[in-house]
Design a protein around this motif. Structure first.
Motif, PDB file in Angstrom:
ATOM      1  N   UNK A  14     -35.698  -3.988  39.771  1.00  0.00           N
ATOM      2  CA  UNK A  14     -35.466  -2.812  38.962  1.00  0.00           C
ATOM      3  C   UNK A  14     -35.900  -2.959  37.528  1.00  0.00           C
ATOM      4  N   UNK A  15     -36.249  -4.170  37.139  1.00  0.00           N
ATOM      5  CA  UNK A  15     -36.656  -4.425  35.770  1.00  0.00           C
ATOM      6  C   UNK A  15     -38.104  -4.072  35.509  1.00  0.00           C
ATOM      7  N   UNK A  16     -38.547  -4.372  34.284  1.00  0.00           N
ATOM      8  CA  UNK A  16     -39.905  -4.036  33.852  1.00  0.00           C
ATOM      9  C   UNK A  16     -40.582  -5.228  33.204  1.00  0.00           C
ATOM     10  N   UNK A  17     -41.896  -5.229  33.271  1.00  0.00           N
ATOM     11  CA  UNK A  17     -42.717  -6.209  32.578  1.00  0.00           C
ATOM     12  C   UNK A  17     -43.996  -5.519  32.127  1.00  0.00           C
ATOM     13  N   UNK A  62     -47.988   0.683  43.975  1.00  0.00           N
ATOM     14  CA  UNK A  62     -47.569   0.684  42.567  1.00  0.00           C
ATOM     15  C   UNK A  62     -47.634   2.075  41.955  1.00  0.00           C
ATOM     16  N   UNK A  63     -48.173   3.017  42.680  1.00  0.00           N
ATOM     17  CA  UNK A  63     -48.323   4.359  42.139  1.00  0.00           C
ATOM     18  C   UNK A  63     -46.971   4.929  41.748  1.00  0.00           C
ATOM     19  N   UNK A  64     -46.867   5.436  40.540  1.00  0.00           N
ATOM     20  CA  UNK A  64     -45.615   5.981  40.049  1.00  0.00           C
ATOM     21  C   UNK A  64     -44.707   4.952  39.396  1.00  0.00           C
ATOM     22  N   UNK A  65     -45.021   3.669  39.569  1.00  0.00           N
ATOM     23  CA  UNK A  65     -44.189   2.613  38.984  1.00  0.00           C
ATOM     24  C   UNK A  65     -44.935   1.823  37.916  1.00  0.00           C
ATOM     25  N   UNK A  66     -46.251   1.966  37.888  1.00  0.00           N
ATOM     26  CA  UNK A  66     -47.049   1.150  36.967  1.00  0.00           C
ATOM     27  C   UNK A  66     -48.050   2.003  36.219  1.00  0.00           C
ATOM     28  N   UNK A  77     -56.609  -4.949  28.231  1.00  0.00           N
ATOM     29  CA  UNK A  77     -55.937  -4.024  29.134  1.00  0.00           C
ATOM     30  C   UNK A  77     -54.494  -4.457  29.311  1.00  0.00           C
ATOM     31  N   UNK A  78     -53.672  -3.497  29.668  1.00  0.00           N
ATOM     32  CA  UNK A  78     -52.260  -3.742  29.894  1.00  0.00           C
ATOM     33  C   UNK A  78     -51.879  -3.186  31.267  1.00  0.00           C
ATOM     34  N   UNK A  79     -50.845  -3.759  31.834  1.00  0.00           N
ATOM     35  CA  UNK A  79     -50.250  -3.215  33.039  1.00  0.00           C
ATOM     36  C   UNK A  79     -48.745  -3.165  32.811  1.00  0.00           C
ATOM     37  N   UNK A  80     -48.241  -1.976  32.609  1.00  0.00           N
ATOM     38  CA  UNK A  80     -46.809  -1.766  32.476  1.00  0.00           C
ATOM     39  C   UNK A  80     -46.243  -1.558  33.867  1.00  0.00           C
ATOM     40  N   UNK A  81     -45.342  -2.423  34.262  1.00  0.00           N
ATOM     41  CA  UNK A  81     -44.755  -2.339  35.596  1.00  0.00           C
ATOM     42  C   UNK A  81     -43.266  -2.068  35.480  1.00  0.00           C
TER      43      UNK A  81
END
Length: 114
Positions: A14-17, A62-66, A77-81
């Motif tokens: 449930x967390x983010x990175x 990952x669609x909708x979550x990243x 580039x960044x990837x927010x997850x």
């Protein structure tokens, strides 16, 4: 071209990175960039891509979550997850396309576990 990925770590479900990837060298030649991941015992798989024009593509898991981003179409580039799941645990690699060649970073480990 050298790619340096960072931002991985241990996070609870449930967390983010936010992962980062910085390209250096002949970056003016870079076209599309992307993130891939490889879980233990599995093949490397695509996560998301972004073109030099900012168009993005996400695979279904990952669609909708990243969110992949590339500020000013430059060499970072960044990837927010978000809403991370245990099945997101993998080494995440950034990739850059130059002509017909792909360049890869060293990978950053993301572990999702309670």
């Amino acid at each position: 071209v050298q790619l340096q990925a960072s931002g991985g770590g241990l996070v609870q479900p449930g967390g983010s990175l936010r992962l980062s990837c910085v390209a250096s060298g002949s970056t003016f030649s870079i076209k599309d960039m992307g993130w891939y991941r490889q879980a233990s015992g599995k093949q490397r798989e695509l996560v998301a891509t972004i073109t030099s024009g900012g168009a993005t593509y996400y695979v279904d898991f990952v669609k909708g979550r990243s969110t992949i981003s590339r500020p000013n179409a430059k060499n970072t580039i960044y990837l927010q997850m978000n809403s991370l799941k245990p099945e997101d645990t993998a080494v995440y690699y950034c990739q850059a396309e130059i002509g017909a060649l792909d360049y890869w970073g060293q990978g950053t480990l993301v572990t999702v576990s309670s």
